[in-house]
Structure formats: structure tokens, C-alpha cells
Motif scaffolding. Structure first.
Motif, PDB file in Angstrom:
ATOM      1  N   VAL A 167       0.834  -1.201   0.000  1.00 25.29           N
ATOM      2  CA  VAL A 167       0.000   0.000   0.000  1.00 25.29           C
ATOM      3  C   VAL A 167       0.870   1.252   0.000  1.00 25.29           C
ATOM      4  O   VAL A 167       0.601   2.207  -0.740  1.00 25.29           O
ATOM      5  CB  VAL A 167      -0.962  -0.008   1.206  1.00 25.29           C
ATOM      6  CG1 VAL A 167      -1.653   1.330   1.370  1.00 25.29           C
ATOM      7  CG2 VAL A 167      -1.982  -1.126   1.057  1.00 25.29           C
ATOM      8  N   ALA A 168       1.927   1.253   0.795  1.00 17.00           N
ATOM      9  CA  ALA A 168       2.809   2.418   0.849  1.00 17.00           C
ATOM     10  C   ALA A 168       3.487   2.655  -0.498  1.00 17.00           C
ATOM     11  O   ALA A 168       3.572   3.798  -0.965  1.00 17.00           O
ATOM     12  CB  ALA A 168       3.860   2.233   1.945  1.00 17.00           C
ATOM     13  N   VAL A 169       3.942   1.608  -1.137  1.00 13.19           N
ATOM     14  CA  VAL A 169       4.596   1.745  -2.442  1.00 13.19           C
ATOM     15  C   VAL A 169       3.605   2.234  -3.490  1.00 13.19           C
ATOM     16  O   VAL A 169       3.937   3.076  -4.333  1.00 13.19           O
ATOM     17  CB  VAL A 169       5.241   0.410  -2.857  1.00 13.19           C
ATOM     18  CG1 VAL A 169       5.659   0.425  -4.308  1.00 13.19           C
ATOM     19  CG2 VAL A 169       6.430   0.106  -1.967  1.00 13.19           C
ATOM     20  N   GLU A 170       2.384   1.723  -3.449  1.00 10.64           N
ATOM     21  CA  GLU A 170       1.368   2.178  -4.392  1.00 10.64           C
ATOM     22  C   GLU A 170       1.055   3.655  -4.186  1.00 10.64           C
ATOM     23  O   GLU A 170       0.843   4.390  -5.148  1.00 10.64           O
ATOM     24  CB  GLU A 170       0.093   1.354  -4.250  1.00 10.64           C
ATOM     25  CG  GLU A 170       0.212  -0.053  -4.804  1.00 10.64           C
ATOM     26  CD  GLU A 170       0.236  -0.073  -6.319  1.00 10.64           C
ATOM     27  OE1 GLU A 170      -0.327   0.842  -6.942  1.00 10.64           O
ATOM     28  OE2 GLU A 170       0.818  -1.012  -6.878  1.00 10.64           O
ATOM     29  N   LEU A 171       1.004   4.107  -2.943  1.00  8.23           N
ATOM     30  CA  LEU A 171       0.733   5.519  -2.681  1.00  8.23           C
ATOM     31  C   LEU A 171       1.878   6.406  -3.148  1.00  8.23           C
ATOM     32  O   LEU A 171       1.660   7.504  -3.661  1.00  8.23           O
ATOM     33  CB  LEU A 171       0.482   5.734  -1.190  1.00  8.23           C
ATOM     34  CG  LEU A 171      -0.850   5.218  -0.661  1.00  8.23           C
ATOM     35  CD1 LEU A 171      -0.880   5.335   0.862  1.00  8.23           C
ATOM     36  CD2 LEU A 171      -1.997   5.984  -1.269  1.00  8.23           C
TER      37      LEU A 171
END
Length: 51
Positions: A27-31
Motif C-alpha cells: 500500500v505504501a509503495v502504491e501511494l
């Protein structure tokens, strides 16, 4: 054969923690990497929010 039954709770705890950290990282990488937001189709929000 006593080692495996006593280790099962620790194995499942490790799997649960590993999956949780992996999901948070995803999720952090996608954000961080996204430029267009969630990239959902325009009709999805209008159909989901219409009453």
C-alpha cells in the motif's frame, strides 16, 4: 514429534505478521508510486455513490 505441535502457534503468528507487513508495504509503495490516484474507472465512483 513434540517440536512441531508446539511450534505451530509461532509459525502462524509469523505468517500473519509477515502478510500484514507485506500488505502495508504494498500500500505504501502504491501511494508513493501512483501518479493518477487509485486509477479506478470514472463510472465506478458515480455508480457506488448514487442513491
Amino acid at each position: 514429534m513434540i517440536v512441531l505441535p508446539s511450534a505451530v502457534p509461532w509459525i502462524f503468528t509469523g505468517l500473519r505478521e509477515g502478510l500484514a507487513h507485506g500488505w502495508q508495504t504494498l500500500v505504501a509503495v502504491e501511494l508513493i508510486a501512483s501518479f493518477d490516484g487509485l486509477r479506478l474507472p470514472d463510472g465506478l465512483w458515480s455508480s457506488a455513490l448514487s442513491i
